[in-house]
Motif scaffolding. Structure first.
Motif, PDB file in Angstrom:
ATOM      1  N   ILE A 229       0.856  -1.186   0.000  1.00 41.66           N
ATOM      2  CA  ILE A 229       0.000   0.000   0.000  1.00 41.66           C
ATOM      3  C   ILE A 229       0.895   1.239   0.000  1.00 41.66           C
ATOM      4  O   ILE A 229       2.081   1.171   0.324  1.00 41.66           O
ATOM      5  CB  ILE A 229      -0.947   0.049   1.224  1.00 41.66           C
ATOM      6  CG1 ILE A 229      -0.118   0.149   2.516  1.00 41.66           C
ATOM      7  CG2 ILE A 229      -1.879  -1.151   1.250  1.00 41.66           C
ATOM      8  CD1 ILE A 229      -0.971   0.376   3.775  1.00 41.66           C
ATOM      9  N   SER A 230       0.342   2.372  -0.371  1.00 41.58           N
ATOM     10  CA  SER A 230       1.076   3.638  -0.281  1.00 41.58           C
ATOM     11  C   SER A 230       0.850   4.240   1.104  1.00 41.58           C
ATOM     12  O   SER A 230      -0.083   3.861   1.823  1.00 41.58           O
ATOM     13  CB  SER A 230       0.600   4.612  -1.355  1.00 41.58           C
ATOM     14  OG  SER A 230      -0.710   5.066  -1.056  1.00 41.58           O
ATOM     15  N   LEU A 231       1.679   5.191   1.470  1.00 36.06           N
ATOM     16  CA  LEU A 231       1.523   5.827   2.783  1.00 36.06           C
ATOM     17  C   LEU A 231       0.192   6.557   2.897  1.00 36.06           C
ATOM     18  O   LEU A 231      -0.353   6.702   4.005  1.00 36.06           O
ATOM     19  CB  LEU A 231       2.677   6.819   3.032  1.00 36.06           C
ATOM     20  CG  LEU A 231       4.053   6.205   3.293  1.00 36.06           C
ATOM     21  CD1 LEU A 231       5.053   7.293   3.657  1.00 36.06           C
ATOM     22  CD2 LEU A 231       4.000   5.165   4.416  1.00 36.06           C
ATOM     23  N   GLN A 236      -6.286   3.782   6.511  1.00 39.89           N
ATOM     24  CA  GLN A 236      -7.337   2.800   6.253  1.00 39.89           C
ATOM     25  C   GLN A 236      -6.907   1.376   6.631  1.00 39.89           C
ATOM     26  O   GLN A 236      -7.756   0.500   6.826  1.00 39.89           O
ATOM     27  CB  GLN A 236      -7.733   2.812   4.765  1.00 39.89           C
ATOM     28  CG  GLN A 236      -8.515   4.042   4.316  1.00 39.89           C
ATOM     29  CD  GLN A 236      -7.663   5.282   4.210  1.00 39.89           C
ATOM     30  OE1 GLN A 236      -6.549   5.210   3.688  1.00 39.89           O
ATOM     31  NE2 GLN A 236      -8.152   6.402   4.714  1.00 39.89           N
ATOM     32  N   HIS A 237      -5.608   1.128   6.714  1.00 40.41           N
ATOM     33  CA  HIS A 237      -5.121  -0.230   6.978  1.00 40.41           C
ATOM     34  C   HIS A 237      -4.504  -0.399   8.364  1.00 40.41           C
ATOM     35  O   HIS A 237      -4.215  -1.525   8.768  1.00 40.41           O
ATOM     36  CB  HIS A 237      -4.075  -0.621   5.921  1.00 40.41           C
ATOM     37  CG  HIS A 237      -4.647  -0.809   4.556  1.00 40.41           C
ATOM     38  ND1 HIS A 237      -5.144  -2.016   4.106  1.00 40.41           N
ATOM     39  CD2 HIS A 237      -4.812   0.068   3.537  1.00 40.41           C
ATOM     40  CE1 HIS A 237      -5.588  -1.881   2.860  1.00 40.41           C
ATOM     41  NE2 HIS A 237      -5.391  -0.619   2.483  1.00 40.41           N
ATOM     42  N   GLN A 257      -0.785  10.330  16.683  1.00 43.35           N
ATOM     43  CA  GLN A 257      -1.595   9.846  17.802  1.00 43.35           C
ATOM     44  C   GLN A 257      -3.052   9.703  17.388  1.00 43.35           C
ATOM     45  O   GLN A 257      -3.707   8.705  17.715  1.00 43.35           O
ATOM     46  CB  GLN A 257      -1.477  10.802  18.990  1.00 43.35           C
ATOM     47  CG  GLN A 257      -2.311  10.358  20.195  1.00 43.35           C
ATOM     48  CD  GLN A 257      -2.146  11.291  21.383  1.00 43.35           C
ATOM     49  OE1 GLN A 257      -1.164  12.009  21.488  1.00 43.35           O
ATOM     50  NE2 GLN A 257      -3.119  11.293  22.287  1.00 43.35           N
ATOM     51  N   ALA A 258      -3.551  10.691  16.646  1.00 43.88           N
ATOM     52  CA  ALA A 258      -4.954  10.638  16.215  1.00 43.88           C
ATOM     53  C   ALA A 258      -5.210   9.423  15.327  1.00 43.88           C
ATOM     54  O   ALA A 258      -6.253   8.757  15.426  1.00 43.88           O
ATOM     55  CB  ALA A 258      -5.315  11.923  15.473  1.00 43.88           C
ATOM     56  N   MET A 259      -4.260   9.119  14.464  1.00 46.61           N
ATOM     57  CA  MET A 259      -4.393   7.969  13.573  1.00 46.61           C
ATOM     58  C   MET A 259      -4.471   6.668  14.371  1.00 46.61           C
ATOM     59  O   MET A 259      -5.296   5.785  14.078  1.00 46.61           O
ATOM     60  CB  MET A 259      -3.188   7.943  12.614  1.00 46.61           C
ATOM     61  CG  MET A 259      -3.323   7.005  11.439  1.00 46.61           C
ATOM     62  SD  MET A 259      -1.779   6.929  10.474  1.00 46.61           S
ATOM     63  CE  MET A 259      -1.636   8.645   9.953  1.00 46.61           C
TER      64      MET A 259
END
Length: 424
Positions: A229-231, A236-237, A257-259
């Motif tokens: 996958i791309s950054l 999503q992953h 952190q939010a991610m």
């Protein structure tokens, strides 16, 4: 010129400071050109890895403090901020330090092989920036030969535990059976590829490779049976990953952190194990404060690595003995550079005589003398001029009984007396 090795590493500085003075591949060339323009700097090479940033410079007298001042100024640090964290080695100590770095003796992982490739990359960058001259060029070639000799003649590389292997081993302690784990690798460089190989050996359930350049991620994923996958697709992953191992050259954190908060919520609080082995860091340090997240940084791996260090310490002592010998050989060559070469003076002296006599021979021809007469004058006069001083000194030596000079002259001119062979 004085050779200086100046820098900081995992033993002298915390990761938050190391990432402030790190150089990425894109900026190193410009930085080298800038450093080489500093007053008194004759040669320069920059080595920047996750565990160290080092400057190798040759400076003229009086410019010994220029590299440290430049390093702080280049990274916009306040004066004196680096003082307590920096080490500096001069001349012979600098040569020894470079040899030890290239052979992995100064690494967090004793004897790890990746550092030699990083030194070679630093060398190529310095060459491309035209920041090297003969002394450091010779030093780097000598360094590569020493590293090869140490690898061949000692067991320093036997059962080496790399940072990548250590990260996987730590993950295995958290997840007893990696065959049930999904692993997300961020980056596609050597460290991540090594981690991928170890994970394949552990038969990890699923492997995802994320990289800024999707083609590089696809190439690595295809070799390891993973998914690329791309950054940009990372958010999503991220929730799919039980384990995240990241090592890129990004200047800013990739995983925020939010991610991670969103990923943990999507995982219904199922724990996530994360290892950030990049400098500067790829994962925001505040991620480690979240519940259900176990974040380890490059410095956190040290205890695991130290446990595997003792088995290679005997080999390290053998390697140091090889290095001591090679340091002396390089320094002997370097000292010879500063000595006046009598062969150069002798040739210049002879060429001056030649030009003077040749000019007189041409003048004879211009006055109508025959070519044979001019050639005879040229040969006799040049022979007499070249042999006058040596002949006078040898006569004095013979009269005074200076046999040492007489024998040396014989060796110099290749006319040593041959031992008499008795006839029977």
């Amino acid at each position: 010129m004085k050779l200086i090795a100046l820098g900081l590493n995992h033993l002298t500085a915390p990761v938050n400071l190391r990432e402030q003075v790190a150089f990425d591949a894109e900026s190193t060339g410009r930085a080298l050109q800038d450093l080489a323009r500093e007053p008194g700097v004759e040669e320069a090479m920059i080595l920047s890895t996750c565990n160290r940033t080092e400057l190798y410079v040759s400076v003229s007298a009086g410019a010994e403090d220029v590299p440290q001042a430049w390093l702080s100024r280049h990274h916009h640090l306040t004066v004196g901020k680096l003082d307590e964290f920096l080490y500096r080695h001069d001349e012979e100590a600098a040569v020894r330090h470079m040899f030890r770095v290239a052979t992995g003796l100064d690494s967090m992982v004793l004897g790890e092989p990746q550092i030699l490739g990083q030194v070679k990359d630093a060398y190529q960058q310095a060459r491309d920036a035209q920041a090297l001259r003969a002394p450091m060029e010779r030093l780097l070639q000598h360094t590569f030969a020493v590293a090869k000799r140490v690898r061949t003649d000692t067991r320093i590389g036997a059962h080496t535990v790399s940072v990548a292997f250590t990260a996987v081993r730590l993950a295995e302690q958290v997840f007893a059976d990696l065959r049930q784990a999904c692993v997300l690798l961020i980056g596609a460089g050597d460290t991540i590829e090594l981690a991928a190989r170890h994970l394949v050996d552990k038969q990890v359930r699923r492997l995802i490779v994320a990289n800024r350049t999707l083609e590089n991620a696809q190439e690595l994923a295809s070799r390891c049976g993973g998914y690329a996958i791309s950054l940009n697709d990372l958010p999503q992953h991220l929730a799919e990953a039980d384990i995240v191992i990241s090592s890129t050259a990004a200047r800013q954190p990739i995983v925020t952190q939010a991610m991670v908060e969103k990923a943990i919520a999507a995982r219904r609080r199922k724990p996530m194990f994360m290892v950030d082995i990049a400098v500067p860091r790829d994962i925001e340090p505040s991620v480690g404060e979240l519940d259900d997240v176990f974040l380890y940084g490059i410095d956190d791996l040290r205890q695991v690595i130290d446990d595997n260090r003792r088995s290679r310490e005997a080999a390290a002592r053998e390697a140091d003995a090889i290095i001591d010998l090679q340091v002396e050989r390089y320094m002997a060559w370097r000292r010879a550079l500063s000595l006046r070469n009598p062969a150069v003076d002798l040739r210049q002296h002879a060429e001056t005589y030649r030009d003077e006599v040749l000019e007189k021979a041409r003048a004879m021809l211009a006055r109508g003398k025959s070519p044979d007469e001019a050639l005879a004058f040229l040969a006799n006069t040049l022979t007499n001029k070249l042999l006058h001083h040596p002949s006078a000194r040898l006569r004095e030596a013979a009269m005074s009984g200076d046999m040492e000079l007489l024998h040396a002259a014989g060796r110099l001119y290749g006319i040593e007396e041959k031992p008499e062979v008795s006839e029977e």
